[in-house]
Design an enzyme around this catalytic site. Structure first.
Site, PDB file in Angstrom:
ATOM      1  N   ASP A  46       0.846  -1.194   0.000  1.00 38.81           N
ATOM      2  CA  ASP A  46       0.000   0.000   0.000  1.00 38.81           C
ATOM      3  C   ASP A  46       0.883   1.247   0.000  1.00 38.81           C
ATOM      4  O   ASP A  46       0.388   2.374  -0.069  1.00 38.81           O
ATOM      5  CB  ASP A  46      -0.998  -0.014   1.170  1.00 38.81           C
ATOM      6  CG  ASP A  46      -0.324   0.072   2.525  1.00 38.81           C
ATOM      7  OD1 ASP A  46       0.912  -0.108   2.605  1.00 38.81           O
ATOM      8  OD2 ASP A  46      -1.043   0.303   3.517  1.00 38.81           O
ATOM      9  N   SER A  47       2.216   1.040   0.025  1.00 40.98           N
ATOM     10  CA  SER A  47       3.142   2.150  -0.219  1.00 40.98           C
ATOM     11  C   SER A  47       2.878   2.759  -1.588  1.00 40.98           C
ATOM     12  O   SER A  47       3.384   3.841  -1.900  1.00 40.98           O
ATOM     13  CB  SER A  47       4.599   1.684  -0.119  1.00 40.98           C
ATOM     14  OG  SER A  47       4.821   0.522  -0.870  1.00 40.98           O
ATOM     15  N   ASP A  85      -1.133  -6.294  -0.360  1.00 42.96           N
ATOM     16  CA  ASP A  85      -1.089  -5.633   0.947  1.00 42.96           C
ATOM     17  C   ASP A  85      -2.481  -5.103   1.281  1.00 42.96           C
ATOM     18  O   ASP A  85      -3.066  -4.356   0.490  1.00 42.96           O
ATOM     19  CB  ASP A  85      -0.096  -4.467   0.842  1.00 42.96           C
ATOM     20  CG  ASP A  85       0.501  -4.078   2.171  1.00 42.96           C
ATOM     21  OD1 ASP A  85       0.309  -4.816   3.152  1.00 42.96           O
ATOM     22  OD2 ASP A  85       1.176  -3.037   2.208  1.00 42.96           O
ATOM     23  N   LYS A 115      -0.817  -9.531   3.017  1.00 42.35           N
ATOM     24  CA  LYS A 115      -0.053  -9.057   4.183  1.00 42.35           C
ATOM     25  C   LYS A 115      -0.909  -8.053   4.926  1.00 42.35           C
ATOM     26  O   LYS A 115      -1.656  -7.287   4.299  1.00 42.35           O
ATOM     27  CB  LYS A 115       1.253  -8.390   3.731  1.00 42.35           C
ATOM     28  CG  LYS A 115       2.030  -7.749   4.861  1.00 42.35           C
ATOM     29  CD  LYS A 115       3.374  -7.210   4.409  1.00 42.35           C
ATOM     30  CE  LYS A 115       3.345  -5.795   3.895  1.00 42.35           C
ATOM     31  NZ  LYS A 115       2.807  -4.795   4.847  1.00 42.35           N
ATOM     32  N   GLU A 117      -0.784  -5.396   8.625  1.00 43.06           N
ATOM     33  CA  GLU A 117       0.084  -4.811   9.648  1.00 43.06           C
ATOM     34  C   GLU A 117      -0.490  -5.008  11.041  1.00 43.06           C
ATOM     35  O   GLU A 117      -1.706  -4.954  11.234  1.00 43.06           O
ATOM     36  CB  GLU A 117       0.233  -3.294   9.405  1.00 43.06           C
ATOM     37  CG  GLU A 117       0.962  -2.946   8.133  1.00 43.06           C
ATOM     38  CD  GLU A 117       1.121  -1.440   7.932  1.00 43.06           C
ATOM     39  OE1 GLU A 117       0.831  -0.656   8.863  1.00 43.06           O
ATOM     40  OE2 GLU A 117       1.544  -1.056   6.834  1.00 43.06           O
ATOM     41  N   GLU A 184       9.897  -4.506  10.161  1.00 42.70           N
ATOM     42  CA  GLU A 184      10.306  -3.228   9.546  1.00 42.70           C
ATOM     43  C   GLU A 184      10.971  -2.327  10.577  1.00 42.70           C
ATOM     44  O   GLU A 184      10.411  -2.053  11.655  1.00 42.70           O
ATOM     45  CB  GLU A 184       9.081  -2.520   8.938  1.00 42.70           C
ATOM     46  CG  GLU A 184       9.466  -1.170   8.324  1.00 42.70           C
ATOM     47  CD  GLU A 184       8.429  -0.574   7.389  1.00 42.70           C
ATOM     48  OE1 GLU A 184       7.405  -1.233   7.118  1.00 42.70           O
ATOM     49  OE2 GLU A 184       8.661   0.561   6.929  1.00 42.70           O
TER      50      GLU A 184
END
Ligand code: KIV
Length: 283
Positions: A46-47, A85, A115, A117, A184
């Site tokens: 999602d970056s 993501d 993925k 978070e 991270e």
């Protein structure tokens, strides 16, 4: 071209001490280059919100943005293990919502895994998505979607108290059914401890060497993302400079009649005289 990897291949790579190399990609050309370079995995992060869409963070990214970019990446890299993501808001609300959005990544965009978070606070989501038969990658340490709570894009786990929390998160993420974990921006000492402690592969982005492989954001490593460069990035190219210089040269060519040249145009098939006669009919 190598055979497409599965989650079992990634587990075997950990067992054999072989490192996995993955990057983020968000579109067809970047995904094709990644596949040609034989990357082990691609993350459609999602970056993309910051690297491609020009937002200041990842929070505004929607499910529709992610699905559309995942589809483009899959078209560019049909034989690579690709992870979608989950964007902010797509798994926080309820377990049902999390499963339903995770399913979209597989059904609509043919992703191999998703993925998400967070540590213990998203355990029920990790378990629910895994129980639905989907490969889940966890992600702890610096978590950009909740960087507001972390006081910005800051390294995590640098003191004993917060490192202890991250170890507890990592263990429970594995117990909830995640098949891999991304760390991270944490110190390498913590990375090494967690990757030895867990049986699932543990990967690093800004978390040092001692683990099962490395992820890097394509916009950072190629020198395309210009807003800022995290300490953990190694720049392998300066694509922004290459593109800007090409654009400048093009502007100069156009303004000085240096482009297009004769080799860039389509020549008439009938005689010039016939063309001139035809032009006269319009005068
Ligand atoms: O969106 C992304 O690219 C990520 C990385 C920062 C790990 O989640």
């Amino acid at each position: 071209m190598g055979k497409k990897k599965t989650i079992l291949d990634l587990a075997e790579m950990k067992a054999k001490g072989k490192k996995a190399a993955w990057i983020t990609a968000y579109d067809f050309p970047m995904a094709s280059f990644a596949e040609q370079a034989e990357l082990d995995m691609i993350l459609v992060g999602d970056s993309l919100g910051m690297v491609v869409l020009g937002y200041q963070g990842t929070v505004p990214v929607t499910m529709e943005d992610c699905i559309s970019h995942c589809k483009a990446v899959r078209r560019g890299a049909p034989n690579t293990f690709v992870i979608g993501d989950m964007p902010f808001g797509s798994y926080q609300i309820s377990d049902e919502d999390a499963v339903s959005n995770a399913c979209r990544f597989l059904k609509e965009a043919d992703m191999d895994a998703i993925k998400l978070e967070g540590g213990r606070r998203v355990l029920s989501k990790i378990k629910a998505i895994s129980d639905a038969g989907i490969v889940v990658f966890g992600h702890i340490g610096l978590t950009p979607q909740s960087s507001g709570q972390q006081g910005g894009f800051k390294a995590q786990g640098r003191d004993v108290k917060s490192a202890r929390e991250l170890i507890a998160d990592a263990i429970q993420i594995q117990e909830a059914g995640a098949r891999a974990l991304l760390l991270e921006a944490v110190p390498p000492e913590l990375t090494e401890f967690i990757s030895k402690k867990l049986s699932i592969p543990v990967y690093s982005i800004g978390a040092g060497l001692p683990c099962d492989g490395q992820l890097i954001i394509c916009g950072d490593m190629l020198g395309m993302f210009q807003a800022f460069t995290p300490k953990f990035v190694k720049k392998y190219a300066n694509v922004a400079e290459v593109i800007t210089n090409a654009f400048k040269e093009y502007v100069d060519d156009v303004k000085n009649d240096k482009f297009p040249e004769d080799k860039h145009v389509y020549h008439v098939k009938d005689s010039i005289e016939d063309f001139e006669k035809m032009f006269k009919e319009f005068e």
